[in-house]
Design a protein around this motif. Structure first.
Motif, mmCIF file in Angstrom:
data_model
loop_
_atom_site.group_PDB
_atom_site.id
_atom_site.type_symbol
_atom_site.label_atom_id
_atom_site.label_comp_id
_atom_site.label_asym_id
_atom_site.label_seq_id
_atom_site.Cartn_x
_atom_site.Cartn_y
_atom_site.Cartn_z
ATOM 1 N N PRO A 65 104.572 -10.651 82.894
ATOM 2 C CA PRO A 65 103.388 -10.147 82.179
ATOM 3 C C PRO A 65 102.846 -11.220 81.234
ATOM 4 O O PRO A 65 103.617 -11.962 80.626
ATOM 5 N N CYS A 66 101.532 -11.293 81.137
ATOM 6 C CA CYS A 66 100.907 -12.239 80.206
ATOM 7 C C CYS A 66 101.329 -11.905 78.772
ATOM 8 O O CYS A 66 101.448 -10.738 78.410
ATOM 9 N N VAL A 67 101.563 -12.937 77.975
ATOM 10 C CA VAL A 67 101.890 -12.723 76.557
ATOM 11 C C VAL A 67 100.786 -13.268 75.646
ATOM 12 O O VAL A 67 101.018 -13.515 74.471
ATOM 13 N N LEU A 68 99.601 -13.456 76.204
ATOM 14 C CA LEU A 68 98.424 -13.833 75.400
ATOM 15 C C LEU A 68 98.627 -15.137 74.634
ATOM 16 O O LEU A 68 98.114 -15.305 73.538
ATOM 17 N N ARG A 69 99.387 -16.051 75.223
ATOM 18 C CA ARG A 69 99.669 -17.286 74.510
ATOM 19 C C ARG A 69 98.416 -18.179 74.428
ATOM 20 O O ARG A 69 98.323 -19.073 73.593
ATOM 21 N N GLY A 70 97.496 -17.949 75.334
ATOM 22 C CA GLY A 70 96.205 -18.630 75.198
ATOM 23 C C GLY A 70 96.205 -20.091 75.606
ATOM 24 O O GLY A 70 95.329 -20.846 75.202
ATOM 25 N N THR A 71 97.162 -20.480 76.422
ATOM 26 C CA THR A 71 97.236 -21.892 76.809
ATOM 27 C C THR A 71 97.020 -22.057 78.312
ATOM 28 O O THR A 71 97.444 -23.059 78.898
ATOM 29 N N CYS A 72 96.344 -21.092 78.911
ATOM 30 C CA CYS A 72 96.182 -21.062 80.368
ATOM 31 C C CYS A 72 95.654 -22.392 80.911
ATOM 32 O O CYS A 72 96.082 -22.838 81.970
ATOM 33 N N GLY A 73 94.723 -23.019 80.207
ATOM 34 C CA GLY A 73 94.067 -24.227 80.703
ATOM 35 C C GLY A 73 94.946 -25.464 80.685
ATOM 36 O O GLY A 73 94.541 -26.523 81.183
ATOM 37 N N GLY B 129 98.324 -24.930 81.594
ATOM 38 C CA GLY B 129 99.499 -24.440 82.303
ATOM 39 C C GLY B 129 100.151 -23.302 81.546
ATOM 40 O O GLY B 129 100.211 -23.305 80.322
ATOM 41 N N CYS B 130 100.632 -22.324 82.303
ATOM 42 C CA CYS B 130 101.232 -21.139 81.686
ATOM 43 C C CYS B 130 102.744 -21.319 81.622
ATOM 44 O O CYS B 130 103.410 -21.321 82.655
ATOM 45 N N SER B 131 103.255 -21.445 80.412
ATOM 46 C CA SER B 131 104.694 -21.674 80.253
ATOM 47 C C SER B 131 105.481 -20.379 80.391
ATOM 48 O O SER B 131 106.706 -20.404 80.335
HETATM 49 S S1 SF4 Z 1 99.052 -19.056 79.244
HETATM 50 FE FE1 SF4 Z 1 97.517 -17.562 79.741
HETATM 51 S S2 SF4 Z 1 98.447 -16.381 81.352
HETATM 52 FE FE2 SF4 Z 1 100.085 -17.485 80.395
HETATM 53 S S3 SF4 Z 1 100.885 -16.041 78.910
HETATM 54 FE FE3 SF4 Z 1 99.353 -17.308 77.921
HETATM 55 S S4 SF4 Z 1 97.443 -16.179 78.014
HETATM 56 FE FE4 SF4 Z 1 98.866 -15.306 79.456
#
Ligand code: SF4
Ligand SMILES: Cc1cc2nc3c(=O)[nH]c(=O)nc-3n(C[C@H](O)[C@H](O)[C@H](O)COP(=O)(O)OP(=O)(O)OC[C@H]3O[C@@H](n4cnc5c(N)ncnc54)[C@H](O)[C@@H]3O)c2cc1C
Lengths: 135, 537
Positions: free
Chosen positions: B200-208, B210-212
């Protein structure tokens, strides 16, 4: 971790960094977090491609007592200054005390499953009420 | 040549989203499939999203511009003659590894621009033809969003519920409501809850970058594990140098080069190019000793479309936690998507509302003034004023095809395998400039209506060639198009293109949904008709 910069380079960096990032407005200065030592070294360790530009810039001669002096040096080597800027800014904002001072917890994990709230759906209602907009 | 492998039924060049769709279906249909990818696997832990250095490594290691990244698996791109830098990533998952995961179906009008607006070309098929394929790939990608979008005739349904829109989304929505303008919660290839192989997404906001957290839908998680289990052979660090053809213009396989510089021939009955809008025409041009193949029309490499991008940043006098994800799109708007000739241009643009990111976004945002403006007391003042309090309306404008916007092979620049780099010739059109001017002016109004105390327009950035389309155009006529509506080359009947190169027009939408849906449509047609495919003797 071995040092990427010499003692003399770190000293010069400390002088420049304190002008670039002074203290005040509730924020620590570069000197307060000892930026030129641990934090800058860590940045250079993570991104060694910045080292050559930073060293070149630190080797530029000239008195630096004000930000205008830094600007004058930057005119001589814009690329070196850009590398220096990356190192100083990242060393500063990666520091835990600085993050706390600006209220930044970092890119923290949160619960996305809450989805849309009732407030969000209420905001959307006028859009739905206006109906289809496709051609 | 250091060796010729056993023949396989099909080769897929490129392990990004389009290659993943093609290979998955072919192996399920019982074909033996070899996939050849110049990049490597990238595990979630390699990405820095959860580490303090996230903002540092996005400037080089995870930068979207291959010329800045400079990895051995990247090919360099000569951009001296281009207004826009093409962006991409080489790896298992392709550019999706660093995409924003904004998931947009094209609009019905996008397939009929010649009929509706008298420009460019209609597609050989319509939105309704593609709708089942959208649904099919959306299910595989775990797309999150809210059904019932009033901008789409069918509401653009999504398999998973929408992600939260947060304080930023509510603020942006307020402005749009005050103006009576369309907005909708963002649709993203990001699961709002655990979904198959996706966390599940954790809203880390670093999608651009790469998603860690293993959340964002990328083919290395959504497609390749299953395809490999089904029997796909995936070669990494393997760069295709050319498609080999026989004297009857039938593809016989590909030559690829390993990291040690050894050349290998992989024979196959069918070759499918999924190397993106730059890599695919480059491969076609490099074939036949650099004379090129499949180019009776002269259209290989031409009609390049890259979606010049503009943005408006608004700053508010309250805390919006505007570093929180997804990034990802929080909201979209299609208010000004369709043509209105009174605006002075044709077609339109889609808007996406995005968070502003970490504190360094404000140290020296796009195109600041003198170097030292960003330093001294100004640094603290800017960060205090803007950080956590700003967000962006991004504007993706439809880029119309122009045969002069094109790719050639560089005479001097090469990649690490010694192959010629692509050279981009691309000019932003007058129509696009007018379109972006109009849209940025409206986005400023939207920000002001939302209560922004400050707005800043970014008219166009060079590093915005995220979407690569049009360079092996599909059509019925072999004299004017490279492939037919199913991606089959008119001139080499067992050679296919199944990436964004085949798009006749670009729409104003992020293209991956359509790239994957068109790839699914093409590969299923190929499977259905495979007994009729003329392979080399
Ligand atoms: S990087 Fe994007 S997809 Fe990955 S957890 Fe964060 S917000 Fe969700
Ligand atoms: C920073 C960024 C953000 C983006 N954000 C979005 C978004 O939010 N929404 C959206 O819809 N789209 C977005 N895109 C675009 C999206 O990533 C692409 O549309 C999508 O990845 C295209 O899939 P593809 O498989 O056709 O091509 P790619 O993903 O580019 O994959 C092609 C693969 O082919 C490989 N390859 C190329 N040449 C060779 C060769 N000669 N030999 C072997 N292998 C080769 C490459 O290494 C690559 O892995 C973004 C792109 C970037 C760069």
């Amino acid at each position: 971790m071995s040092h990427a910069l010499t003692d003399a380079e770190r000293e010069r960096l400390a002088t420049l960094a304190d002008l670039m990032v002074p203290g005040g407005q509730g924020m620590p200065s570069a000197g307060d977090i000892d930026l030129a030592n641990g934090p800058a070294e860590e940045v250079l360790h993570i991104d060694p491609t910045r080292l050559a530009g930073v060293q070149r810039f630190l080797a530029l001669e000239g008195m630096v007592e004000t930000l205008a002096d830094v600007e004058a040096l930057a005119q001589k080597d814009a690329d070196g200054f850009a590398d220096l800027g990356v190192v100083v800014a990242n060393a500063y904002f990666m520091d835990a005390a600085v993050r706390q001072a600006i209220g930044y917890p970092g890119q923290e994990a949160r619960d996305a499953s809450i989805g849309l709230t009732d407030e969000d759906r209420a905001l959307l209602q006028p859009v739905i009420d206006r109906g289809a907009i496709h051609r | 040549m250091s060796g010729t492998a056993d023949p396989c039924d099909a080769i897929v060049v490129g392990a990004g989203p389009s290659g993943a769709v093609a290979a998955t279906e072919l192996v399920r249909a019982g074909l033996s499939v070899t996939v050849i990818e110049q990049g490597d696997w990238v595990l979630a832990d390699a990405f820095d999203g959860a580490r303090p250095q996230w903002e540092l490594t996005q400037l080089r290691k995870w930068h979207p511009n291959p010329n800045v990244r400079g990895r051995p698996e990247d090919y360099p791109v000569d951009v001296a003659a281009s207004d826009v830098n093409p962006l991409m990533f080489a790896g298992v998952g392709g550019a999706a590894l660093i995409y924003g995961a904004h998931w947009m179906r094209f609009m019905p009008s996008d397939f009929r621009v010649r009929t509706l607006d008298g420009v460019a070309d209609d597609w050989p098929f319509a939105y309704d033809d593609l709708a089942p394929f959208y649904a099919y790939v959306e299910e595989a990608m775990g797309v999150s969003g809210l059904d019932g979008n009033t901008a789409y005739p069918d509401g653009a349904p999504c398999p998973l519920p929408a992600l939260p829109i947060g304080k930023v989304g509510r603020k942006a929505a307020l402005g749009m409501n005050r103006l009576g303008w369309h907005w909708w919660p963002g649709s993203n290839a990001i699961p709002s809850r655990a979904y198959r192989n996706l966390q599940p997404c954790v809203l880390r906001g670093t999608c651009g970058t790469g998603c860690s957290d293993g959340a964002k839908a990328t083919p290395d998680r959504t497609h390749w594990p299953g395809a490999i289990d089904d029997g796909v052979r995936l070669l990494t660090n393997a760069r295709v140098a050319e498609v080999t053809v026989d004297s009857h213009d039938r593809a016989t396989g590909v030559v690829w080069i390993d990291r040690d510089g050894q050349r290998h021939h992989q024979p196959a009955g069918i070759v499918i190019l999924c190397a993106n809008g730059i890599g695919t025409p480059r491969t076609l041009m490099m074939s036949n000793d650099g004379a090129g193949i499949a180019n009776r029309s002269g259209m290989v490499g031409r009609r390049l479309m890259m979606h010049p991008f503009a943005a408006v940043m608004g700053t508010f006098d309250e805390d919006l936690e505007s570093w929180v994800g997804p990034a990802g799109q929080i909201l979209t708007s299609m208010q000004f998507y369709e043509t209105d000739l009174s605006r002075g241009f044709v077609r339109g643009a889609k808007w996406n509302c995005m968070p502003a990111g970490g504190p360094q976004s404000f140290r020296a945002g796009y195109g600041d003034g003198p170097l030292t403006d960003a330093w001294g007391a100004n640094l603290h003042e800017r960060v205090r004023r803007k950080f956590g309090r700003s967000f962006e309306w991004g504007i993706v404008g439809e880029d119309l095809p122009d045969t002069e916007n094109r790719i050639a092979l560089s005479a001097s620049l090469t990649d690490t395998s010694g192959l010629p780099a692509p050279e981009i010739h691309y000019t932003v059109s007058d129509n696009t400039r007018k379109m972006l001017d109009f849209h940025t002016a409206r986005a400023v109004e939207a920000m002001e209506a939302a209560g922004a105390v400050e707005t800043a327009i970014t008219p166009l950035i060079r590093d915005c060639g995220w979407h690569l389309m049009g360079t092996a155009v599909m059509g019925d006529d072999p004299e004017t198009s490279v492939v037919d509506e199913n991606g089959r080359c008119h001139d080499v009947p067992n050679l296919y293109v199944m990436d964004g190169s085949v798009f006749p027009t670009s729409s104003g939408m992020n293209p991956t949904a359509t790239i994957m849906a068109v790839a699914a449509r093409s590969v299923l047609a190929l499977i259905e008709n495979r007994r009729e495919v003329e392979v080399a003797a």
